[in-house]
Design a protein around this motif. Structure first.
Motif, PDB file in Angstrom:
ATOM      1  N   ILE A 154      41.366  29.985  24.321  1.00  0.00           N
ATOM      2  CA  ILE A 154      40.612  29.289  23.282  1.00  0.00           C
ATOM      3  C   ILE A 154      40.527  27.813  23.651  1.00  0.00           C
ATOM      4  O   ILE A 154      41.541  27.168  23.894  1.00  0.00           O
ATOM      5  CB  ILE A 154      41.274  29.475  21.900  1.00  0.00           C
ATOM      6  N   SER A 155      39.299  27.303  23.664  1.00  0.00           N
ATOM      7  CA  SER A 155      39.112  25.909  24.082  1.00  0.00           C
ATOM      8  C   SER A 155      39.496  24.904  22.998  1.00  0.00           C
ATOM      9  O   SER A 155      39.877  23.783  23.302  1.00  0.00           O
ATOM     10  CB  SER A 155      37.657  25.677  24.504  1.00  0.00           C
ATOM     11  N   GLY A 185      41.226  24.727  16.316  1.00  0.00           N
ATOM     12  CA  GLY A 185      40.953  26.068  15.807  1.00  0.00           C
ATOM     13  C   GLY A 185      42.144  26.990  15.996  1.00  0.00           C
ATOM     14  O   GLY A 185      42.495  27.771  15.110  1.00  0.00           O
ATOM     15  N   TYR A 186      42.779  26.896  17.155  1.00  0.00           N
ATOM     16  CA  TYR A 186      43.965  27.715  17.429  1.00  0.00           C
ATOM     17  C   TYR A 186      45.077  27.403  16.437  1.00  0.00           C
ATOM     18  O   TYR A 186      45.638  28.305  15.825  1.00  0.00           O
ATOM     19  CB  TYR A 186      44.442  27.477  18.863  1.00  0.00           C
ATOM     20  N   LYS A 201      47.199  30.515  14.640  1.00  0.00           N
ATOM     21  CA  LYS A 201      48.642  30.429  14.395  1.00  0.00           C
ATOM     22  C   LYS A 201      49.005  30.732  12.951  1.00  0.00           C
ATOM     23  O   LYS A 201      50.144  31.075  12.661  1.00  0.00           O
ATOM     24  CB  LYS A 201      49.167  29.047  14.795  1.00  0.00           C
ATOM     25  N   ALA A 202      48.030  30.631  12.047  1.00  0.00           N
ATOM     26  CA  ALA A 202      48.290  30.935  10.640  1.00  0.00           C
ATOM     27  C   ALA A 202      48.397  32.436  10.390  1.00  0.00           C
ATOM     28  O   ALA A 202      48.947  32.865   9.376  1.00  0.00           O
ATOM     29  CB  ALA A 202      47.185  30.349   9.761  1.00  0.00           C
ATOM     30  N   ALA A 203      47.900  33.238  11.306  1.00  0.00           N
ATOM     31  CA  ALA A 203      47.928  34.691  11.145  1.00  0.00           C
ATOM     32  C   ALA A 203      49.332  35.229  11.416  1.00  0.00           C
ATOM     33  O   ALA A 203      50.040  34.759  12.301  1.00  0.00           O
ATOM     34  CB  ALA A 203      46.932  35.333  12.093  1.00  0.00           C
ATOM     35  N   ASN A 254      37.513  34.616   7.724  1.00  0.00           N
ATOM     36  CA  ASN A 254      36.142  34.520   8.224  1.00  0.00           C
ATOM     37  C   ASN A 254      36.069  33.819   9.575  1.00  0.00           C
ATOM     38  O   ASN A 254      35.338  34.238  10.463  1.00  0.00           O
ATOM     39  CB  ASN A 254      35.246  33.802   7.213  1.00  0.00           C
ATOM     40  N   MET A 255      36.803  32.734   9.737  1.00  0.00           N
ATOM     41  CA  MET A 255      36.779  31.994  10.998  1.00  0.00           C
ATOM     42  C   MET A 255      37.330  32.843  12.147  1.00  0.00           C
ATOM     43  O   MET A 255      36.763  32.838  13.246  1.00  0.00           O
ATOM     44  CB  MET A 255      37.563  30.694  10.881  1.00  0.00           C
ATOM     45  N   ILE A 256      38.403  33.553  11.885  1.00  0.00           N
ATOM     46  CA  ILE A 256      38.966  34.411  12.928  1.00  0.00           C
ATOM     47  C   ILE A 256      37.963  35.501  13.302  1.00  0.00           C
ATOM     48  O   ILE A 256      37.729  35.765  14.481  1.00  0.00           O
ATOM     49  CB  ILE A 256      40.310  35.008  12.491  1.00  0.00           C
TER      50      ILE A 256
END
Length: 116
Positions: free
Chosen positions: A18-19, A23-24, A29-31, A52-54
């Motif tokens: 992931i660039s 976002g990461y 990391k929240a998942a 939604n973002m994931i």
């Protein structure tokens, strides 16, 4: 291998692919891993926005990482952590049963009872 161990090993693979570190750190990391059942790896996230973002941006990288760690094809499903029923249902999915109960629909809300 337990789901937490699978997820921890997957995170390093995901981080490399992931660039956007923002976002990461914000979404991936929240998942938290919930379970691995019938070829479906379930992750719980704290909000619908995170879900939604994931699903829009990171699901392919996550699936590739989990498949790589498990060395078998799996599908990743994202659920919202605040929905206890979804988490319990995800852990205890049964192939048969009432569709309405599986979908957690309110039986009072039907087309017959809809008022215009």
């Amino acid at each position: 291998m337990e789901v937490k161990e699978v997820w921890d090993n997957s995170l390093s693979f995901i981080r490399r692919n992931i660039s956007s570190m923002v976002g990461y750190n914000t979404y991936v990391k929240a998942a938290k891993p919930v379970c691995l059942t019938n070829g479906v790896f379930r992750l719980a996230v704290p909000s619908p926005i995170c879900k939604n973002m994931i699903e829009l941006r990171y699901i392919d990288d996550i699936e590739a990482a989990v498949c790589s760690v498990l060395e078998s094809p799996v599908r990743v499903e994202v659920i919202i952590a605040s929905d206890e029923q979804s988490i319990n249902a995800a852990k205890n999915t049964a192939p048969e049963g009432d569709i309405q109960a599986k979908a957690h629909l309110n039986p009072r809300y039907t087309f017959e009872s809809y008022v215009v």
